[in-house]
Design a protein around this motif. Sequence first.
Motif, PDB file in Angstrom:
ATOM      1  N   CYS A  52       0.834  -1.209   0.000  1.00 23.97           N
ATOM      2  CA  CYS A  52       0.000   0.000   0.000  1.00 23.97           C
ATOM      3  C   CYS A  52       0.865   1.253   0.000  1.00 23.97           C
ATOM      4  CB  CYS A  52      -0.939   0.006   1.199  1.00 23.97           C
ATOM      5  SG  CYS A  52      -2.263  -1.226   1.105  1.00 23.97           S
ATOM      6  N   PHE A  94      -6.801  -4.459  -2.773  1.00 23.88           N
ATOM      7  CA  PHE A  94      -7.561  -3.225  -2.971  1.00 23.88           C
ATOM      8  C   PHE A  94      -6.641  -2.011  -2.994  1.00 23.88           C
ATOM      9  CE2 PHE A  94     -10.448  -6.246  -0.913  1.00 23.88           C
ATOM     10  CZ  PHE A  94     -11.364  -6.382  -1.944  1.00 23.88           C
ATOM     11  N   VAL A  97      -5.427   1.118   1.339  1.00 25.36           N
ATOM     12  CA  VAL A  97      -6.708   1.114   2.047  1.00 25.36           C
ATOM     13  C   VAL A  97      -6.628   1.970   3.308  1.00 25.36           C
ATOM     14  CG1 VAL A  97      -7.403  -1.146   1.178  1.00 25.36           C
ATOM     15  CG2 VAL A  97      -6.166  -1.004   3.336  1.00 25.36           C
ATOM     16  N   LYS A 118     -11.115   1.859  -0.237  1.00 23.75           N
ATOM     17  CA  LYS A 118     -10.090   1.255  -1.093  1.00 23.75           C
ATOM     18  C   LYS A 118      -9.572   2.267  -2.110  1.00 23.75           C
ATOM     19  CE  LYS A 118     -13.264  -0.815  -4.462  1.00 23.75           C
ATOM     20  NZ  LYS A 118     -13.619  -2.079  -5.116  1.00 23.75           N
ATOM     21  N   VAL A 150     -14.076  -1.262   0.484  1.00 22.93           N
ATOM     22  CA  VAL A 150     -13.641  -2.649   0.403  1.00 22.93           C
ATOM     23  C   VAL A 150     -14.851  -3.509   0.764  1.00 22.93           C
ATOM     24  CG1 VAL A 150     -12.158  -4.395   1.467  1.00 22.93           C
ATOM     25  CG2 VAL A 150     -11.268  -2.078   1.056  1.00 22.93           C
TER      26      VAL A 150
END
Length: 159
Positions: A52, A94, A97, A118, A150
């Motif tokens: 991420c 995703f 997040v 997301k 999400v």
Amino acid sequence: MRNIMEDKKEKLYNTMGSEIADGFTCKPKNFDANKPIMHLKTQLFICTDERCGKAHKDKDIAATLRELIKEVNLSKGEDRIKVVRTGCFGACRFRSVANIYENTKVNGNLNNNGIWLKNIHQYDKEKWKRLFIALKENRSIDELEEFKQVPMSDPSFYK
């Protein structure tokens, strides 16, 4: 002759008003275990772990969001929004997040508590500001289509 002021360091204070210990950014110099934490209405947990974190164009997304929160006057007071960096949420598919926690004991919106957003790496500054204002106004994120969530599975799926 030396200026006396050059010998003195400027004292720094954290958001709780405590003097900061040398070498730290928020650790209080004098620890008080009974001092309450600063009120917050909403807490936004941002995944900054490996996958991420790489998705964010901004290397310190949390600091940037804190500045945006100041711009919309939500860094203190009864509508305060706090940003927290986290490790992996296990939702890498995703992309980046975030999880919203609402202080429902005081003035948070129960409908927004526990929402997972997301693809937040795609948010620009204006979209972040719209999210912060919506949270301040206790608008239900479920009703705002621009903030994709999400999907959460039904617990019976795992029985």
